[in-house]
Enzyme design. Sequence first.
Site, short mmCIF file in Angstrom:
data_model
loop_
_atom_site.label_atom_id
_atom_site.label_comp_id
_atom_site.label_asym_id
_atom_site.label_seq_id
_atom_site.Cartn_x
_atom_site.Cartn_y
_atom_site.Cartn_z
N ASP A 68 49.79 42.92 36.58
CA ASP A 68 49.10 41.64 36.48
C ASP A 68 49.55 40.93 35.22
O ASP A 68 49.33 41.41 34.11
CB ASP A 68 47.58 41.84 36.44
CG ASP A 68 46.96 41.85 37.82
OD1 ASP A 68 47.63 41.38 38.77
OD2 ASP A 68 45.82 42.32 37.96
N ASP A 100 50.84 48.18 40.15
CA ASP A 100 50.37 46.80 40.09
C ASP A 100 50.57 46.26 38.68
O ASP A 100 50.11 46.86 37.70
CB ASP A 100 48.89 46.72 40.48
CG ASP A 100 48.38 45.30 40.53
OD1 ASP A 100 48.84 44.54 41.40
OD2 ASP A 100 47.53 44.94 39.70
N ASP A 113 48.30 48.58 36.12
CA ASP A 113 46.92 48.97 36.38
C ASP A 113 46.95 50.40 36.92
O ASP A 113 47.25 50.62 38.10
CB ASP A 113 46.28 48.01 37.39
CG ASP A 113 44.82 48.33 37.67
OD1 ASP A 113 44.37 49.44 37.33
OD2 ASP A 113 44.13 47.47 38.25
#
Length: 330
Positions: free
Chosen positions: A103, A101, A235
Amino acid sequence: MGTFTLHQGQSNLIKSFFRNYYLNAELGLPNDMELREFALQPFGSDMYIRHLSFSSSEELRDYLVNRNLPLHLFYSSARYQLPSARDMEEKAWMGSDLLFDIDADHICKLRSIRFCPVCGNAITSEKCERDNVETLEYVEMTSECIKRGLEEARNLVEILEDDFGLKPKVYFSGNRGFHVQVDCYGDCALLDSDERKEIAEYVMGVGVPSYPGGSESAPGWVGRKNRGINGVTIDGQVTIDVKRLIRIPNSLHGKSGLIVKEVTNLDDFEFNEALSPFTGYTIFLPYISIETEVLSRNIKLNRGVPIKIESSIGIYLHLKNLGEVKAYVR
């Protein structure tokens, strides 16, 4: 405390946009969907509905459109013998895909504003004392920040392909970043959390030494380090989790109204209105006066002054807390 309920997808008009989309949406479902747990956050609730199981896309569509319209929609990275079992042990884990992930808001410093939706004043606390309502927050996502997230995804794909021999897929998350997924079978699927942590730390560059004087074109970390790439910002908890929920490709992100979309060519990706499925125009009523970047466009809003704007922009602004979509104009 008063509760302000017309934001964040609560209006019937926004629900109708989402329902019409799911009537015909071709969701990106795994071939083994009967082994996956499905979950969703419905409109009007902070709670997730979990432990759902479906055997066909038609069965899933009927549930979404007629029983529980989703603001957010997921399936599990894990495969289970009994995906609908409510106890995680009873589900009987059979392995899971490998997830990463990215972000963009962890990479960039973004402008954030907290305000009262009634009086429009900027307020730092979570409550407006004057109007006795909860304040709302708007975070501006810029195209430049998305580009930086895309570059992280590009570096991650290179590592997974060149160093691990994997075939990752990249997805725009629908909001503020990118998901990178490897469909895993066999030994890859059975990696435990500790083994996935090692992979996460490797791509983040944890413990990787410097290679001063090395060639930029050298393979592996020697070349990366000498090109200024010290690691990928991910992450790590997402990668470690063997029972993570994944946003379903081609579903809608409930904080933007944008499509969770596979990015087959990273060079062609653009953060713009094409990521929205909604056409026509809306009448949008702003809560505050602001100039902001929205899907790579500069938008000026005046508090309390309705504006006719593309549905893609109006729905995005609504779900970002900046006001309400009041009407749809074809």
